[in-house]
Design a protein around this motif. Structure first.
Motif, PDB file in Angstrom:
ATOM      1  N   PHE A  83       2.311   5.730   7.546  1.00 43.17           N
ATOM      2  CA  PHE A  83       1.297   5.286   8.506  1.00 43.17           C
ATOM      3  C   PHE A  83       0.355   4.274   7.854  1.00 43.17           C
ATOM      4  N   ASN A  84      -0.074   4.565   6.620  1.00 40.68           N
ATOM      5  CA  ASN A  84      -0.989   3.645   5.938  1.00 40.68           C
ATOM      6  C   ASN A  84      -0.309   2.331   5.582  1.00 40.68           C
ATOM      7  N   ASN A  85       0.968   2.389   5.199  1.00 40.04           N
ATOM      8  CA  ASN A  85       1.681   1.160   4.878  1.00 40.04           C
ATOM      9  C   ASN A  85       1.842   0.267   6.105  1.00 40.04           C
ATOM     10  N   PHE A  86       2.182   0.870   7.238  1.00 40.14           N
ATOM     11  CA  PHE A  86       2.368   0.079   8.448  1.00 40.14           C
ATOM     12  C   PHE A  86       1.047  -0.441   9.003  1.00 40.14           C
ATOM     13  N   LEU A  87       0.005   0.387   8.942  1.00 44.42           N
ATOM     14  CA  LEU A  87      -1.299  -0.069   9.439  1.00 44.42           C
ATOM     15  C   LEU A  87      -1.844  -1.210   8.590  1.00 44.42           C
ATOM     16  N   GLY A  88      -1.485  -1.237   7.298  1.00 40.27           N
ATOM     17  CA  GLY A  88      -1.923  -2.331   6.434  1.00 40.27           C
ATOM     18  C   GLY A  88      -1.307  -3.666   6.776  1.00 40.27           C
ATOM     19  N   LEU A  89      -0.215  -3.677   7.554  1.00 39.12           N
ATOM     20  CA  LEU A  89       0.407  -4.927   7.972  1.00 39.12           C
ATOM     21  C   LEU A  89      -0.306  -5.566   9.152  1.00 39.12           C
ATOM     22  N   LEU A  90      -1.139  -4.801   9.850  1.00 44.24           N
ATOM     23  CA  LEU A  90      -1.877  -5.352  10.983  1.00 44.24           C
ATOM     24  C   LEU A  90      -3.081  -6.155  10.491  1.00 44.24           C
ATOM     25  N   PRO A  91      -3.478  -7.188  11.204  1.00 50.15           N
ATOM     26  CA  PRO A  91      -4.614  -8.021  10.763  1.00 50.15           C
ATOM     27  C   PRO A  91      -5.916  -7.236  10.721  1.00 50.15           C
ATOM     28  N   THR A  95      -5.510  -2.051   3.580  1.00 54.74           N
ATOM     29  CA  THR A  95      -4.350  -1.295   3.092  1.00 54.74           C
ATOM     30  C   THR A  95      -4.802  -0.373   1.969  1.00 54.74           C
ATOM     31  N   SER A  96      -5.041   0.883   2.286  1.00 54.43           N
ATOM     32  CA  SER A  96      -5.557   1.808   1.277  1.00 54.43           C
ATOM     33  C   SER A  96      -4.505   2.162   0.239  1.00 54.43           C
ATOM     34  N   THR A  97      -3.215   2.105   0.589  1.00 55.27           N
ATOM     35  CA  THR A  97      -2.164   2.432  -0.383  1.00 55.27           C
ATOM     36  C   THR A  97      -1.953   1.335  -1.418  1.00 55.27           C
ATOM     37  N   SER A  98      -2.635   0.209  -1.283  1.00 47.11           N
ATOM     38  CA  SER A  98      -2.542  -0.841  -2.297  1.00 47.11           C
ATOM     39  C   SER A  98      -3.535  -0.629  -3.427  1.00 47.11           C
ATOM     40  N   HIS A  99      -4.236   0.494  -3.432  1.00 46.61           N
ATOM     41  CA  HIS A  99      -5.199   0.807  -4.482  1.00 46.61           C
ATOM     42  C   HIS A  99      -4.728   2.020  -5.277  1.00 46.61           C
ATOM     43  N   LEU A 100      -4.884   1.935  -6.584  1.00 44.73           N
ATOM     44  CA  LEU A 100      -4.540   3.075  -7.435  1.00 44.73           C
ATOM     45  C   LEU A 100      -5.442   4.277  -7.176  1.00 44.73           C
ATOM     46  N   THR A 101      -6.623   4.028  -6.601  1.00 49.90           N
ATOM     47  CA  THR A 101      -7.528   5.141  -6.299  1.00 49.90           C
ATOM     48  C   THR A 101      -6.860   6.168  -5.394  1.00 49.90           C
ATOM     49  N   LEU A 102      -6.158   5.692  -4.376  1.00 54.67           N
ATOM     50  CA  LEU A 102      -5.506   6.599  -3.432  1.00 54.67           C
ATOM     51  C   LEU A 102      -4.150   7.069  -3.941  1.00 54.67           C
ATOM     52  N   SER A 103      -3.307   6.128  -4.389  1.00 54.86           N
ATOM     53  CA  SER A 103      -1.949   6.491  -4.793  1.00 54.86           C
ATOM     54  C   SER A 103      -1.942   7.383  -6.031  1.00 54.86           C
ATOM     55  N   LEU A 104      -2.829   7.103  -6.994  1.00 55.39           N
ATOM     56  CA  LEU A 104      -2.886   7.942  -8.189  1.00 55.39           C
ATOM     57  C   LEU A 104      -3.466   9.314  -7.879  1.00 55.39           C
ATOM     58  N   ASN A 165       4.194  -2.582  -5.074  1.00 56.08           N
ATOM     59  CA  ASN A 165       4.994  -3.082  -3.955  1.00 56.08           C
ATOM     60  C   ASN A 165       4.125  -3.482  -2.774  1.00 56.08           C
ATOM     61  N   MET A 166       3.051  -2.739  -2.537  1.00 56.32           N
ATOM     62  CA  MET A 166       2.156  -3.102  -1.442  1.00 56.32           C
ATOM     63  C   MET A 166       1.375  -4.378  -1.766  1.00 56.32           C
ATOM     64  N   ILE A 167       0.925  -4.506  -3.007  1.00 55.56           N
ATOM     65  CA  ILE A 167       0.141  -5.683  -3.391  1.00 55.56           C
ATOM     66  C   ILE A 167       1.005  -6.939  -3.386  1.00 55.56           C
ATOM     67  N   ALA A 168       2.244  -6.833  -3.875  1.00 54.66           N
ATOM     68  CA  ALA A 168       3.098  -8.015  -4.007  1.00 54.66           C
ATOM     69  C   ALA A 168       3.359  -8.661  -2.654  1.00 54.66           C
ATOM     70  N   GLY A 169       3.717  -7.866  -1.660  1.00 56.26           N
ATOM     71  CA  GLY A 169       3.994  -8.442  -0.350  1.00 56.26           C
ATOM     72  C   GLY A 169       2.766  -9.037   0.312  1.00 56.26           C
ATOM     73  N   HIS A 170       1.636  -8.351   0.202  1.00 49.22           N
ATOM     74  CA  HIS A 170       0.421  -8.866   0.829  1.00 49.22           C
ATOM     75  C   HIS A 170      -0.074 -10.137   0.134  1.00 49.22           C
ATOM     76  N   LEU A 171       0.085 -10.205  -1.181  1.00 45.64           N
ATOM     77  CA  LEU A 171      -0.309 -11.419  -1.897  1.00 45.64           C
ATOM     78  C   LEU A 171       0.559 -12.602  -1.487  1.00 45.64           C
ATOM     79  N   ALA A 204      10.205  -3.076   6.053  1.00 45.55           N
ATOM     80  CA  ALA A 204      11.246  -2.304   5.366  1.00 45.55           C
ATOM     81  C   ALA A 204      10.718  -1.708   4.072  1.00 45.55           C
ATOM     82  N   VAL A 205       9.893  -2.476   3.343  1.00 50.17           N
ATOM     83  CA  VAL A 205       9.308  -1.973   2.093  1.00 50.17           C
ATOM     84  C   VAL A 205       8.380  -0.793   2.381  1.00 50.17           C
TER      85      VAL A 205
END
Length: 225
Positions: A83-91, A95-104, A165-171, A204-205
């Motif tokens: 859910f967080n990955n898909f919501l991060g694709l919307l304008p 994207t909270s999953t692009s931070h080590l704070t949440l994923s770690l 993976n989240m940071i690379a695509g968004h960058l 897909a990612v």
């Protein structure tokens, strides 16, 4: 340039010095009320099929010695991340999953719970797992050291895999969109096509990364039983 580029991943919207961007982490809860409809809709039917498939797969990975209902921990992890990955694709949604704070925080809490449970309840099995079967006696100290290091870095690898993976695509999407200002009109259509293809790839990612994190967490859990 680099500070401005990576600033898209920093919480900037705030109210009374409280970062509101992290509220996007809870936007996935908006999809849950669909499951309480009197007549099941297509969203509920599809999501129920996905959960059933994941439940059967996680149950096979955990083995017959697992507790009843233990698969729902990893299904919840999969749902939260996807859910967080898909919501991060919307304008304009952070994207909270692009931070080590949440994923770690997710990976470290799961790993610590597995380690505490394994060493307290199955300490003999954990010691046996440190040395693979058939290891020569002279190599046993080195294998214990290697297995210990590989076990310690597991939460870090889980967190970095998701975040990178989240940071690379968004960058990449940000860099391509920023070049559209200086492009001629006939190249803008080509740029839009590339952006659509990249968004498809990022979708897909988002699915693959949530699936990989939940599968690896399931495998780490099955090792302590």
């Amino acid at each position: 340039m680099m500070s401005n580029l990576f600033s898209i991943f920093d919480p900037s919207t705030n109210l009374f010095n409280l970062p509101l961007n992290w509220m996007s982490t809870f936007l996935g809860l908006m999809f849950i009320p669909y499951t309480f409809w009197f007549i099941p809709n297509r969203h509920f039917i599809i999501w129920n099929m996905i959960i059933t498939k994941l439940h059967n797969e996680f149950k096979n990975l955990l083995g017959p010695n697992s507790f009843n209902g233990s698969t729902f921990i990893f299904i919840s992890l999969f749902s939260f991340i996807i859910f967080n990955n898909f919501l991060g694709l919307l304008p304009y949604i952070f994207t909270s999953t692009s931070h080590l704070t949440l994923s770690l925080s997710l990976s470290l809490s799961l790993w610590l719970s597995f380690m505490f449970y394994g060493w307290i309840n199955n300490s003999q099995h954990m010691f046996i797992h440190m040395i693979p079967q058939g290891t020569p006696p002279i190599l046993m100290p080195f294998m214990v050291l290697i297995e210990t290091i590989s076990n310690i870095i597991r939460p870090g690898t889980l967190a970095v895999r998701l975040t990178a993976n989240m940071i690379a695509g968004h960058l990449l999407l940000t860099l391509l969109s920023s070049t559209g200002i200086n492009m001629p009109n006939y190249l803008i259509m080509f740029l839009i096509l590339i952006q659509i293809l990249l968004l498809t790839l990022e979708s897909a990612v988002a699915i693959i990364q949530s699936y990989v994190i939940s599968i690896l967490s399931t495998l780490y859990s099955s090792e302590v039983n």
